[in-house]
Write an enzyme that holds these catalytic residues in place. Structure first.
Site, mmCIF file in Angstrom:
data_model
loop_
_atom_site.group_PDB
_atom_site.id
_atom_site.type_symbol
_atom_site.label_atom_id
_atom_site.label_comp_id
_atom_site.label_asym_id
_atom_site.label_seq_id
_atom_site.Cartn_x
_atom_site.Cartn_y
_atom_site.Cartn_z
ATOM 1 C CG ASP A 1 -9.070 9.573 40.858
ATOM 2 O OD1 ASP A 1 -8.462 8.618 41.377
ATOM 3 O OD2 ASP A 1 -10.287 9.763 41.013
ATOM 4 C CD GLU B 1 -0.527 4.934 43.792
ATOM 5 O OE1 GLU B 1 0.036 3.990 43.234
ATOM 6 O OE2 GLU B 1 -0.800 4.931 45.020
ATOM 7 C CD1 TRP B 2 -7.503 5.948 44.498
ATOM 8 C CD2 TRP B 2 -6.938 4.409 42.981
ATOM 9 N NE1 TRP B 2 -8.086 6.304 43.308
ATOM 10 C CE2 TRP B 2 -7.758 5.379 42.352
ATOM 11 C CE3 TRP B 2 -6.458 3.333 42.226
ATOM 12 C CZ2 TRP B 2 -8.106 5.306 40.990
ATOM 13 C CZ3 TRP B 2 -6.805 3.263 40.876
ATOM 14 C CH2 TRP B 2 -7.620 4.245 40.282
ATOM 15 N N GLY B 3 -2.899 4.581 47.209
ATOM 16 C CA GLY B 3 -1.934 3.838 48.019
ATOM 17 C C GLY B 3 -1.362 2.611 47.353
ATOM 18 C CG ASP C 1 -12.848 6.157 46.279
ATOM 19 O OD1 ASP C 1 -11.670 6.560 46.265
ATOM 20 O OD2 ASP C 1 -13.660 6.358 45.356
#
Ligand SMILES: *[C@@H]1O[C@H](CO)[C@@H](O)[C@H](O)[C@H]1NC(C)=O
Ligand SMILES: *[C@@H]1O[C@H](CO)[C@@H](O)[C@H](O)[C@H]1NC(C)=O
Ligand SMILES: *[C@@H]1O[C@H](CO)[C@@H](O)[C@H](O)[C@H]1NC(C)=O
Ligand SMILES: *[C@@H]1O[C@H](CO)[C@@H](O)[C@H](O)[C@H]1NC(C)=O
Ligand SMILES: *[C@@H]1O[C@H](CO)[C@@H](O)[C@H](O)[C@H]1NC(C)=O
Ligand SMILES: *[C@@H]1O[C@H](CO)[C@@H](O)[C@H](O)[C@H]1NC(C)=O
Length: 404
Positions: free
Chosen positions: A171, A204-206, A226
């Protein structure tokens, strides 16, 4: 932990690729597949097809314990899902103590993992499954209950390997604003250096467009924030992920986040679209419901062998949105054996007809196909020019076309 076990060891189902024979009819000039840049693949041999498994976060955020994990591994086997290819049992945030030990090692929370991680990994391996763990490329994990691995990459990778861990979801919280490329590359190298094959899932959530650089760093990378258990969230993740399709391929996949199928806040038809789109887009199929108590609808969706086979196709080309007419969409992508996968979707609120003409999906209009409806399990032979379907609100159809 429940140590009752089944007698048979489990191996992945070998998904039989249907050989197509005859002329393909696929327009050789189509862009899919050809526009993929050369990727310097992470050389750990993993993720040749998208990963399949389970993670606790979507249904049990922050609520881990070894009994839940052991029972989930048992259910993965007893339901038959393991034999369909679901192999990773993954722990998310909150498995460790807040402080490292005097040598700086991560320490599992002894209240919830009294047997320790090595014993848990051994149990999961004894079921023929693999175990994944969670870490963070910052100073503290997102839930702030355990340390991050920033500055401890090699030590933590060695700890994971010593426990027999097979997968790391990594994360991006509390990262000090430093370069994600540097932080994720450091952990990637540390995992490789352990000598144990550990699937590396970047979370890395983009934000720094990992699709453009993570192919040489990890086996999958999140392209979105998320997911939540509702239609708007699910469909927006599919759309965001679609933009990066050309970067996916064997060894490294775009990840629009884990599945919400079976968590109860969407309709069965919504979940059917969710599972169809994730499968077509070669997204990781990480289940996020309580698989110990799935209802029949949920099981029917996540155990559909023909849909899973599209996801696991050896060509590994991410299917894309190829046509949009208001709320009516066609998604499509090539499969091995000159076959083509198609999803017809109605995103609107009222019933409508959705049509995919051969030209919409890159096919020569003079070629005739047999159309397999993957949800109805029925085949229509000798289909010419187009596929169409009358679809209720939020309904999806999914087909595989094989040259006739
Ligand atoms: C360890 O688990 C117990 C039981 O769930 C919980 O009360 C405690 O807060 C956990 N410790 C950490 C650091 O998360
Ligand atoms: C994070 O930033 C703080 C404040 O700038 C610094 O003191 C600390 O050393 C940094 N931690 C790491 C692991 O880089
Ligand atoms: C459940 O769905 C409704 C309607 O789409 C949405 O407003 C709500 O936020 C959803 N709940 C969760 C937990 O996603
Ligand atoms: C679920 O499926 C099983 C086996 O097909 C069947 O026996 C059972 O009645 C079904 N349950 C419901 C609630 O439909
Ligand atoms: C769908 O197409 C059929 C056949 O052309 C037509 O009878 C029907 O009215 C159409 N339905 C909608 C909702 O447009
Ligand atoms: C379509 O297929 C026909 C018959 O095989 C062939 O003659 C024609 O050249 C093809 N057209 C294109 C655009 O590939």
């Amino acid at each position: 932990m429940d140590h009752s076990s089944l007698s048979l060891p489990l191996f992945l189902l070998v998904l039989v690729a249907v050989s197509a024979g005859a002329a393909s009819g696929i327009n050789q000039n189509r862009k899919l597949g050809k526009s993929r840049p050369r990727r310097d693949l992470l050389d750990n041999g993993l993720g040749r097809t998208p990963q399949m498994g389970w993670n606790n976060y979507n249904h049990f955020p922050g609520k881990l314990n070894e009994k839940l994990i052991g029972q989930t591994a048992n259910a993965m086997v007893s339901t038959g899902l393991a034999a369909l290819g679901y192999e990773y049992i993954n722990l998310d945030d909150c498995w460790a103590e807040l402080n490292r030990d005097s040598q700086g090692n991560l320490v599992p929370n002894a209240t919830i993992f009294p047997s320790g991680m090595k014993a848990l990994a051994g149990y999961i391996h004894s079921k023929g499954l693999k175990i994944g763990i969670y870490g963070d490329a910052g100073t503290l994990t997102c839930a702030r209950t355990m340390p991050g691995s920033l500055g401890y990459e090699e030590q933590d990778a060695n700890t994971f390997a010593s426990w027999g861990i097979d997968y790391l979801k990594y994360d991006n919280c509390h990262n000090n604003g430093t370069s994600p490329q540097e932080r994720y590359t450091k952990m990637s190298k540390a995992l490789l250096a352990t000598g144990r094959p550990i699937f590396f899932s970047l979370c890395e959530w983009g934000q720094a467009y990992p699709a453009t650089w993570a192919g040489s760093v990890g086996n999958s990378w999140r392209t979105t924030g998320d997911i939540k258990d509702n239609w708007g969230s699910m469909i927006s993740k599919a759309d965001q992920n679609d933009a990066w399709a050309s970067y996916a391929g064997p060894g490294g996949w775009n990840d629009p986040d884990m599945l919400e199928v079976g968590n109860g806040n969407m309709s069965t038809e919504d979940y059917r679209c969710h599972f169809s789109l994730w499968s077509l887009a070669k997204a990781p199929l990480i289940l996020g419901c309580d698989i110990r108590s799935m209802d029949n609808d949920t099981f029917e969706l996540v155990s559909n062998k023909e849909v899973i086979a599209v996801n696991q196709d050896e060509l590994g080309i991410q299917g894309k949105k190829v046509k949009k007419t208001g709320d009516l969409e066609v998604w499509s992508g090539p499969l091995s054996g000159n076959r083509v996968a198609v999803v017809l979707m109605n995103r609107g609120l009222s019933t409508a007809n959705v049509t995919a003409e051969w030209s919409d999906i890159g096919l020569n209009s003079s070629v005739i196909f047999d159309a397999r409806d993957l949800w109805e399990h029925s085949t229509t032979t000798s289909v010419q020019n187009q596929l169409d379907a009358t679809l209720d609100s939020h309904a999806c159809k999914m087909y595989v076309l094989t040259p006739h």
